[in-house]
Design a protein around this motif. Structure first.
Motif, mmCIF file in Angstrom:
data_model
loop_
_atom_site.group_PDB
_atom_site.id
_atom_site.type_symbol
_atom_site.label_atom_id
_atom_site.label_comp_id
_atom_site.label_asym_id
_atom_site.label_seq_id
_atom_site.Cartn_x
_atom_site.Cartn_y
_atom_site.Cartn_z
ATOM 1 N N LEU A 99 28.508 50.791 33.736
ATOM 2 C CA LEU A 99 28.743 50.802 32.294
ATOM 3 C C LEU A 99 30.066 50.117 32.000
ATOM 4 C CD1 LEU A 99 27.406 52.144 29.683
ATOM 5 C CD2 LEU A 99 29.247 53.834 29.887
ATOM 6 N N LEU A 100 30.039 49.084 31.144
ATOM 7 C CA LEU A 100 31.254 48.408 30.699
ATOM 8 C C LEU A 100 31.699 49.015 29.370
ATOM 9 C CD1 LEU A 100 30.266 44.683 31.368
ATOM 10 C CD2 LEU A 100 31.352 46.317 32.943
ATOM 11 N N HIS A 104 33.664 50.796 34.075
ATOM 12 C CA HIS A 104 34.811 49.914 34.291
ATOM 13 C C HIS A 104 34.897 48.858 33.199
ATOM 14 C CE1 HIS A 104 32.205 46.751 36.092
ATOM 15 N NE2 HIS A 104 31.597 47.739 36.745
ATOM 16 N N THR A 105 35.834 47.929 33.366
ATOM 17 C CA THR A 105 36.042 46.883 32.369
ATOM 18 C C THR A 105 35.122 45.693 32.635
ATOM 19 O OG1 THR A 105 37.808 45.863 33.677
ATOM 20 C CG2 THR A 105 38.461 47.533 32.048
ATOM 21 N N GLY A 106 34.930 44.882 31.628
ATOM 22 C CA GLY A 106 34.108 43.683 31.725
ATOM 23 C C GLY A 106 33.728 43.218 30.341
ATOM 24 N N TYR A 159 39.282 50.750 27.884
ATOM 25 C CA TYR A 159 39.366 51.500 29.136
ATOM 26 C C TYR A 159 40.613 52.376 29.159
ATOM 27 C CZ TYR A 159 38.889 52.493 34.121
ATOM 28 O OH TYR A 159 38.732 53.129 35.326
ATOM 29 N N LYS A 160 41.731 51.830 28.703
ATOM 30 C CA LYS A 160 42.983 52.588 28.702
ATOM 31 C C LYS A 160 42.930 53.770 27.743
ATOM 32 C CE LYS A 160 46.205 48.930 30.111
ATOM 33 N NZ LYS A 160 47.316 48.046 29.660
ATOM 34 N N GLU A 214 27.132 39.943 33.103
ATOM 35 C CA GLU A 214 27.420 39.311 34.392
ATOM 36 C C GLU A 214 28.542 40.035 35.125
ATOM 37 O OE1 GLU A 214 25.542 36.805 35.704
ATOM 38 O OE2 GLU A 214 24.325 37.229 33.935
ATOM 39 N N ASN A 215 29.283 40.900 34.427
ATOM 40 C CA ASN A 215 30.388 41.647 35.036
ATOM 41 C C ASN A 215 29.957 43.014 35.549
ATOM 42 O OD1 ASN A 215 32.290 40.385 32.304
ATOM 43 N ND2 ASN A 215 32.343 39.577 34.377
#
Length: 201
Positions: free
Chosen positions: A109-110, A97-99, A133-134, A103-104
């Motif tokens: 996996l970011l 995902h995004t981050g 991500y997009k 800490e996110n």
């Protein structure tokens, strides 16, 4: 149908975070997809503060849970389910995902289009996460819907020794990879490290 094989190359394991690079390694080629960020390595798991073990895993699309609901609302028709890393021993619901910093993430996996060395920023930093991500999500999700997709997480920065590595084929992909890492290292050194209170972007 060609099976998709992905690779998360962990290039810098530090006290608070792990910086890496995501590649598509299908067809004996190595295609750069984006930068990655994870939690740190720990011998004993601490919930929300530990990356998953190195290894090869199957990916699927998880179509339930809070992340799925939020991403469906945010990304609409693009979203087919969260990219989910299956059968990770000792871990559940490992997603992509995004981050921006470690800490996110809670073991997930970011993804990002820029990366600041986690030697400079202790929590690590990846930027343009939504952009990455997009780009990456539709590419990987479409493959998951049509063929088995695997990802291998590799601890490249400490457990692999040069005498253990053999060329994959006559294209000498290992040397190509070292050249790419050298280029990335130069880019990382030029990125400003003022990171406090940044929002995901």
């Amino acid at each position: 149908i060609v099976k998709m094989n992905l690779e998360v190359l962990r290039i810098s394991s530090q006290k608070d975070s792990t910086s890496g690079i995501l590649f598509d390694v299908s067809n004996k080629q190595r295609k750069f997809l984006c930068y990655t960020l994870e939690d740190e390595q720990r011998d004993v798991k601490v919930w929300g503060e530990t990356r998953i073990p190195a290894g090869k895993y199957q990916l699927s699309l998880r179509k339930e849970g809070g992340f799925h609901s939020r991403y469906l609302a945010k990304y609409g028709d693009m979203h087919k389910g969260m990219i989910h890393v299956n059968d990770v021993e000792g871990f559940e619901y490992i997603l992509w995902h995004t981050g921006n910093t470690d800490e996110n993430t809670a073991g997930c996996l970011l993804l990002g289009d820029t990366q600041t060395s986690n030697l400079v920023a202790k929590d690590g930093f990846i930027g343009s996460s939504v952009n990455a991500y997009k780009e990456v999500y539709p590419y990987v999700a479409a493959a998951i819907e049509n063929t088995p997709v695997t990802v291998e997480y590799i601890d490249f920065d400490g457990t692999i020794h040069s005498n253990d590595i053999k060329p994959v084929d006559t294209n000498d992909n290992y040397n190509v990879l070292l050249e790419k890492l050298s280029e990335i290292s130069g880019e990382i050194q030029t990125i400003n490290a003022t990171l406090n209170n940044k929002r995901i972007n």
